[in-house]
Design an enzyme around this catalytic site. Structure first.
Site, mmCIF file in Angstrom:
data_model
loop_
_atom_site.group_PDB
_atom_site.id
_atom_site.type_symbol
_atom_site.label_atom_id
_atom_site.label_comp_id
_atom_site.label_asym_id
_atom_site.label_seq_id
_atom_site.Cartn_x
_atom_site.Cartn_y
_atom_site.Cartn_z
ATOM 1 C CB SER A 289 -0.886 0.027 1.251
ATOM 2 O OG SER A 289 -1.557 1.267 1.380
ATOM 3 C CE1 TYR B 243 -4.082 -2.356 4.641
ATOM 4 C CE2 TYR B 243 -3.374 -0.122 4.120
ATOM 5 C CZ TYR B 243 -3.785 -1.383 3.709
ATOM 6 O OH TYR B 243 -3.875 -1.673 2.366
#
Length: 243
Positions: free
Chosen positions: A138, A152
């Site tokens: 990401s 995350y």
């Protein structure tokens, strides 16, 4: 036996499904895992078969070691080989660290980090020179523009380090490993018209969400023989979120 086989974890919908279809068009037979979306998994199998490739859907819990091993074992049992592994399954916890539970921490680490490591380890037992490993990271590994993303972001940053180290382990075996780092992508889990989406798009240089095909095309490139000199890299496909 078949010519080339790709495994995609978390492949029944969203980015995973787009990757599966794109690799099928590239000539791979496809195995993919799913957790709960059986109807979507069956529909994806039909699409892959309509493209002219074989498909195998595997129900597994990617947060467990047993589930990770099952994905690889069933692929090899069904197809006889693995040429590309795309570790796409992941959790997206949205909580500040002071509000996170121990269960939140364990879940995201088990699925986003340990699962990738176990799947990679297991797949390498069946992967020959020319093999490709692609991890779905990401852009939040490099920039966290608002609160609630610490868990995350940490797991996606971990994939950068894992790929760099594994690239050294695997380079002389002719196997590459890279991370694709999406920015905001329009999916059913993260729709471009959701509340707060406009604020996130504002951090992107293009000012817009991307599409699943943007990610699938990058994975497709990294899975090709042409990409054999790219390894240990984290490649953003983020519309300039990291710019």
């Amino acid at each position: 036996m078949t010519d080339r086989v790709a495994v995609i974890t978390g492949g029944s919908r969203g980015i995973g499904a787009a990757v599966a279809e794109h690799l099928a068009r590239d000539g791979f037979d496809i195995a993919f895992s799913y957790a709960r979306s059986e109807a979507q998994a069956n529909e994806l199998c039909k699409k892959i078969e309509q493209i002219g490739r074989k498909a195998k859907a595997i129900q597994a819990d990617g947060a467990t070691v047993e589930g990770n091993r099952k994905i690889i074992a069933e692929t090899v049992s069904h197809f006889g080989r693995i040429d590309a592994l795309v570790c796409n399954a992941g959790a997206y916890p949205y909580t500040t660290i002071d509000q996170a539970s121990i269960e939140d921490i364990e879940k995201v680490l088990n699925l986003n980090v340990r699962g990738v490591m176990v799947e990679t380890r297991e797949a390498l037992r069946h992967m020959k020179s020319g093999g490709r490993i692609i991890l779905m990271g990401s852009a939040f590994a490099g920039r966290l523009p608002f609160p609630g993303l610490s868990l995350y972001g940490a797991t996606k940053a971990a994939l950068r380090g894992f790929a760099q180290g594994a690239a050294r382990d695997l380079g002389k075996k002719g196997i590459t490993i890279n991370v694709v780092e999406p920015g905001p992508i329009d999916t059913d889990m993260n729709p471009a018209d959701a509340e707060g989406a406009a604020a996130l798009a504002g951090f992107v240089a293009t000012g817009a969400y991307g599409h699943v095909g943007d990610i699938a095309r990058m994975v497709s490139f990294l899975a090709r023989p042409d990409a054999g000199y790219i390894t240990g890299a984290a490649i953003p496909v983020d519309g300039g979120l990291l710019a």
